[in-house]
Write an enzyme that holds these catalytic residues in place. Sequence first.
Site, PDB file in Angstrom:
ATOM      1  N   THR A   1       0.898  -1.327   0.166  1.00 32.31           N
ATOM      2  CA  THR A   1       0.107   0.179   0.107  1.00 32.31           C
ATOM      3  C   THR A   1       1.033   1.294  -0.134  1.00 32.31           C
ATOM      4  O   THR A   1       1.420   1.638  -1.113  1.00 32.31           O
ATOM      5  CB  THR A   1      -0.881   0.005   1.261  1.00 32.31           C
ATOM      6  OG1 THR A   1      -0.193  -0.100   2.384  1.00 32.31           O
ATOM      7  CG2 THR A   1      -2.086  -1.127   1.145  1.00 32.31           C
TER       8      THR A   1
ATOM      9  N   LYS B   1       3.968  -7.114   3.876  1.00 34.94           N
ATOM     10  CA  LYS B   1       3.699  -5.704   3.723  1.00 34.94           C
ATOM     11  C   LYS B   1       3.386  -4.900   4.872  1.00 34.94           C
ATOM     12  O   LYS B   1       2.785  -5.480   5.751  1.00 34.94           O
ATOM     13  CB  LYS B   1       2.565  -5.565   2.680  1.00 34.94           C
ATOM     14  CG  LYS B   1       0.981  -5.803   2.834  1.00 34.94           C
ATOM     15  CD  LYS B   1       0.313  -4.802   3.569  1.00 34.94           C
ATOM     16  CE  LYS B   1       0.618  -3.477   3.246  1.00 34.94           C
ATOM     17  NZ  LYS B   1      -0.423  -2.572   4.024  1.00 34.94           N
TER      18      LYS B   1
ATOM     19  N   THR C   1      -6.482  10.123  -0.219  1.00 32.60           N
ATOM     20  CA  THR C   1      -6.957  11.023  -1.495  1.00 32.60           C
ATOM     21  C   THR C   1      -5.823  10.644  -2.541  1.00 32.60           C
ATOM     22  O   THR C   1      -4.986   9.964  -2.194  1.00 32.60           O
ATOM     23  CB  THR C   1      -6.915  12.474  -1.056  1.00 32.60           C
ATOM     24  OG1 THR C   1      -5.540  12.748  -0.309  1.00 32.60           O
ATOM     25  CG2 THR C   1      -7.785  13.024  -0.110  1.00 32.60           C
TER      26      THR C   1
ATOM     27  N   ASN D   1       0.237  10.734   5.855  1.00 36.54           N
ATOM     28  CA  ASN D   1      -0.824  10.089   6.753  1.00 36.54           C
ATOM     29  C   ASN D   1      -2.114  11.256   6.780  1.00 36.54           C
ATOM     30  O   ASN D   1      -2.987  11.094   7.090  1.00 36.54           O
ATOM     31  CB  ASN D   1      -0.580   9.862   7.940  1.00 36.54           C
ATOM     32  CG  ASN D   1       0.007   8.429   8.200  1.00 36.54           C
ATOM     33  OD1 ASN D   1      -0.752   7.606   7.627  1.00 36.54           O
ATOM     34  ND2 ASN D   1       1.241   8.355   8.332  1.00 36.54           N
TER      35      ASN D   1
ATOM     36  N   GLU E   1       6.637   4.454   6.957  1.00 35.08           N
ATOM     37  CA  GLU E   1       5.927   5.472   6.404  1.00 35.08           C
ATOM     38  C   GLU E   1       7.018   6.603   6.630  1.00 35.08           C
ATOM     39  O   GLU E   1       7.075   7.146   7.759  1.00 35.08           O
ATOM     40  CB  GLU E   1       4.532   5.927   6.840  1.00 35.08           C
ATOM     41  CG  GLU E   1       3.636   4.904   6.069  1.00 35.08           C
ATOM     42  CD  GLU E   1       2.303   5.092   6.290  1.00 35.08           C
ATOM     43  OE1 GLU E   1       1.512   4.434   5.745  1.00 35.08           O
ATOM     44  OE2 GLU E   1       2.044   5.494   7.330  1.00 35.08           O
TER      45      GLU E   1
ATOM     46  N   THR F   1      -2.358  -2.015   7.882  1.00 38.66           N
ATOM     47  CA  THR F   1      -2.092  -3.347   8.177  1.00 38.66           C
ATOM     48  C   THR F   1      -0.692  -3.743   7.897  1.00 38.66           C
ATOM     49  O   THR F   1       0.135  -3.391   6.970  1.00 38.66           O
ATOM     50  CB  THR F   1      -3.156  -3.905   7.063  1.00 38.66           C
ATOM     51  OG1 THR F   1      -4.324  -3.989   7.180  1.00 38.66           O
ATOM     52  CG2 THR F   1      -2.901  -5.469   7.467  1.00 38.66           C
TER      53      THR F   1
END
Lengths: 389, 389
Positions: free
Chosen positions: A147, A171, A389, A384, A262, A182
């Site tokens: 993702t 992942k 979007t 985040n 991230e 997740t």
Amino acid sequence: MTNLPKGFRAGAVAAQIKKNGKPDVALFVSDRDAAAAAVFTTNKVAAAPVLRGREILKTHAGSLRAVLINAGCANACTGDDGLRNAHDSAQTTATELHLADPAQVFTMSTGVIGMQLPMEKLRVGIYGAAQALSEDGLDAAAAAIMTTDVVPKTARIEFADKGWSLAGTAKGSGMIHPNMATMLSVVMTDAVVSPARLRLCLQNAARRSFNRITVDGDTSTNDTLLVLANGASGIKPSREEFEEALTEACVDLAKQVARDGEGATKFITIRITGAASEKQAEVVGRTIATSPLVKTAFYGEDANWGRIVCAAGYSGEDVEPTKMSLWFGGVHVFAFGTPTPYDEAAATRAMSPKDVEVHLDLGLGDAHATVWTCDMSHEYITINGKDRT
Amino acid sequence: MTNLPKGFRAGAVAAQIKKNGKPDVALFVSDRDAAAAAVFTTNKVAAAPVLRGREILKTHAGSLRAVLINAGCANACTGDDGLRNAHDSAQTTATELHLADPAQVFTMSTGVIGMQLPMEKLRVGIYGAAQALSEDGLDAAAAAIMTTDVVPKTARIEFADKGWSLAGTAKGSGMIHPNMATMLSVVMTDAVVSPARLRLCLQNAARRSFNRITVDGDTSTNDTLLVLANGASGIKPSREEFEEALTEACVDLAKQVARDGEGATKFITIRITGAASEKQAEVVGRTIATSPLVKTAFYGEDANWGRIVCAAGYSGEDVEPTKMSLWFGGVHVFAFGTPTPYDEAAATRAMSPKDVEVHLDLGLGDAHATVWTCDMSHEYITINGKDRT
């Protein structure tokens, strides 16, 4: 290329579930019944595929045949419709693969919470992924389950002399504690392992790998780690040998997840020694790894060690500052409750590599644990703030 | 100007402990012995002034005379030298104020962890603050205790008809959970209140105010909330009346702290209803308020409600998604386990004001609690990446 163990194939396809048009449906198939075990999220708000997965393993832990994963939609907070969709996608997969029972198909989802699965797109994706199945398909499947991940993650351990191997993918990038909605992982082996032994070995491996990483402290609705053993090699390793290999593969994948957190700019290893128990070492390490103040200090390459000692103090464990010692890289900054006369420039230098290590000794006993995390950067906020979007 | 209650004076001065040269030493003085009660950090790594403060209140809860606060250095992780410095600064203050006993002087520190107090500068600061003492000094003292705070925080409640009043100040911006190393607050009243009653009322007030805010989930080494009652008004309010006023002042200050959270662009009110107990409502609310994913979604004005339901799920409380309902502003987005057919544009609009409210009903009982927090922005990362420089 990451080879699959014997008897496994994988395939992936772009089904337009992700808005960016990248591959988003992956399928893993064993050519014979496989033993299976899984570890799931502890979140009370568990996604539909988690609820379904727990049920399936009660009856089919010895006869799994396939794993269907979609990215782009978590199928979480979706009520009865969500459960029906998870079941229907397993049914479509079973039909496509000529399996007798949809309960032989395990499903996982990852992506935004609170959206129903786009079933038309997913059905087309299942057909496409089934067409794409191949013994060389692990890397493509690893890419399809991503993702906000930047890089695909695979691991493989082969005992060429012994004739069996183990390979898998994971992942996860945010909501890792172990949580985007997740962390998912599938590990496959051609070793002969009973469902009961598989379950036990997986619990031990998970505790020392995926349960020792954190990105942001959020535990997702979908976290699932699944291991399949199809016995295609005909080799039955000892419990110790198997557990060690499984743990090694899981640690490898877990570290890749933390490194790809991230917005991460640094990979941080937090080593806790001198603990009264392994659990205490784990809890202290995880608390430090979760602190936004610690993570931002690493991003800023600021040797602000007080934040680490502070986080140890609020971990809930019975620690004692006057017994603690702390090192950044090789620089001893804190000893038995007071700062050492360390060289600030050396401490700052110890923060500058991409891979940094912190070592906290609690001075209470002999137990230890290592936890992995990443720093928290401006990019984490950007990712985040506009995730949907 | 925020008036002090009768018999209190405050003063502040710049003693060059803060690198930016702003005021950094504040002194609060009562002209007679005051009853005192305090709530401290639960962090096992407690700063020297916290360790000293706990001791003082065992013997002098009925006879406190002064509070000395310095900003710029937390005097935490400083060992025996730190304790000695806390004691010495109280001694200097007692001498300067002609008090019999240094234990009548309560001390607090806030700032960077792991540095010894610059005692020469602090001594000069004590002399200066004592010179500056005045009945109009609360605002100046409120500014001097700031670290990364953007605005000074004061609150005042006056019962003009009844003849007593209450006023206080707080600081805190990061490490708020209820944690920069710190949340500090001093509340003063001229009401007549016994030490035992003061302690009880403070515990109840703290639970409903400072313990219901979070900025980053880090509990500091220095958190201290101190209340002084010097009885100068001669008025003895009922327990209910006093506790209500104290709670109101603490809620006012706590909300100011959350609103001024490091890098905050939004003030977020999280209302939990339908809980099985007030404690459950508090825990669920605090877990939501602490989640970096929830906080970044607010920053991005993204109505990503799934993250809120997810955080409720991992709170550790026994919640049930099929009983939950969630509203953003007035927009009902989630009902009994499934998304409502809400208008996405309306939900996004509900995220856009500077003050936003989220309401989660757990569907389990009648208990409720409200928690306050702020969003997490790029600026939070900037502030905390280079906090010490």
